[in-house]
Design an enzyme around this catalytic site. Structure first.
Site, short mmCIF file in Angstrom:
data_model
loop_
_atom_site.label_atom_id
_atom_site.label_comp_id
_atom_site.label_asym_id
_atom_site.label_seq_id
_atom_site.Cartn_x
_atom_site.Cartn_y
_atom_site.Cartn_z
N GLU A 185 85.89 13.84 114.22
CA GLU A 185 84.25 13.71 114.45
C GLU A 185 83.97 14.80 115.38
O GLU A 185 82.65 15.44 115.12
CB GLU A 185 84.09 12.27 114.88
CG GLU A 185 84.24 11.37 113.70
CD GLU A 185 83.41 11.44 112.62
OE1 GLU A 185 82.23 12.38 112.75
OE2 GLU A 185 83.66 10.86 111.50
N TYR A 226 75.89 8.96 116.92
CA TYR A 226 76.64 9.23 115.80
C TYR A 226 78.13 9.05 115.95
O TYR A 226 78.85 8.15 115.35
CB TYR A 226 76.62 10.49 115.20
CG TYR A 226 77.20 10.87 113.95
CD1 TYR A 226 77.21 10.12 112.75
CD2 TYR A 226 78.67 11.67 114.10
CE1 TYR A 226 78.29 10.30 111.75
CE2 TYR A 226 79.54 11.66 113.12
CZ TYR A 226 79.24 11.27 111.82
OH TYR A 226 80.16 11.40 110.92
N ASP A 242 74.31 10.65 110.12
CA ASP A 242 74.53 12.05 110.60
C ASP A 242 73.45 12.82 109.70
O ASP A 242 72.42 12.03 109.13
CB ASP A 242 75.70 12.56 110.18
CG ASP A 242 76.14 12.55 108.68
OD1 ASP A 242 75.40 11.92 107.87
OD2 ASP A 242 77.00 13.45 108.28
#
Length: 298
Positions: free
Chosen positions: A45, A128, A146
């Site tokens: 991520e 997020y 996102d």
């Protein structure tokens, strides 16, 4: 006044489409989770922020081969981390990930926390990323929003060509769509991101291939131009970002040796821009000045 209602096939058709078309990405594989767990998800991520998947995959594999756990990375040096980040861009992410690894090791016994608030307390982690780790690593039920998800919500539900600036309303709207089942909710989060990344793209959406085409509010309205309130990113060519990247490449190439300051991009067309780049890298902790020489952080 009630908000816009989501078309029913967002919930009913999207998971079926996802199961048949989803890209085979490392962080979606069971063996990846078995080997790297939540740490692998967290690293992926970080790398995926503002960086295309195609560039991330080889770097992710090399990164996890070198540092398969937070503790392994916490024992490295900042210079090693910045060097390994290579050309992924936005190199401050490398330092944030490094600091997060140290924090996970010291505060959580080397285990990436599951709780969203605990994740948010780590360096470089926002709404997020915290929810993505909780959902995709631990299977908890949270809305994960996102840029791609926001674009699908804007078009399919709100009838807008592009999403408005990010707000808590995005999370609230996504939460109303999530199935109750933990596994189904995680899949739905992934499906929304996949649709935005591969079909409902920003500049050239492929509406004829979209599983939501029959009830998309924007498509039904004739794909109107409703404006674009997103903040524009400055052009890279000739920017301070380009100068920073050039300085960092030089330091990585010469690492672990330091580079005399008068040999740091001496032919750069704008000397003041080069100096700003050097100063900002030092301020961000991405470079160190020792006397009249510059190096990666020790």
């Amino acid at each position: 006044m009630p908000g816009p209602q989501a078309p029913s096939d967002v919930v009913s058709h999207l998971p079926t489409w996802y199961r048949s078309t989803a890209r085979d990405l490392p962080w979606r594989r069971a063996e990846f989770h078995d080997e790297f767990g939540a740490w692998g998800v967290l690293v992926s991520e970080f790398m995926l922020q503002q960086t295309p998947v195609s560039r991330v995959v080889p770097h992710l594999e090399a990164w996890l081969a070198r540092w398969p756990t937070p503790a392994a990375m916490a024992s490295a040096s900042a210079a090693e981390v910045v060097h390994q980040w290579a050309n992924l861009g936005y190199p401050r992410r490398a330092l944030w990930l490094f600091r997060a690894a140290v924090e996970i090791t010291e505060r959580h016994g080397g285990i990436v926390p599951r709780d969203v608030e605990a994740l948010l307390a780590l360096s470089g982690i926002g709404d997020y990323t915290a929810r993505a780790v909780a959902v995709f690593a631990y299977g908890d039920r949270h809305p994960v929003v996102d840029t791609n998800t926001r674009r699908v919500l804007a078009r399919a539900v709100q009838g807008r060509a592009q999403p408005a600036p990010p707000s808590r309303r995005d999370l609230e709207l996504m939460d109303t769509l999530l199935p109750d089942s933990l596994a189904d909710a995680a899949e739905f989060n992934a499906a929304m991101m996949e649709l935005g990344a591969t079909v409902c793209t920003s500049r050239a959406p492929r509406c004829e291939q979209c599983p939501l085409a029959n009830s998309c509010a924007w498509l039904a309205a004739g794909r109107p131009d409703t404006g674009d309130e997103r903040r524009r990113q400055a052009t890279y060519e000739g920017s301070d970002r380009q100068a920073r990247g050039a300085v960092l490449r030089l330091l990585r190439d010469r690492s672990p040796e330091a580079v005399p300051l008068d040999l740091v991009l001496p032919e750069w067309p704008d000397p003041r821009q080069r100096d700003r780049a050097i100063d900002s890298l030092i301020a961000d902790g991405l470079a160190e000045a020792d006397g009249m020489a510059l190096s990666l952080p020790r």
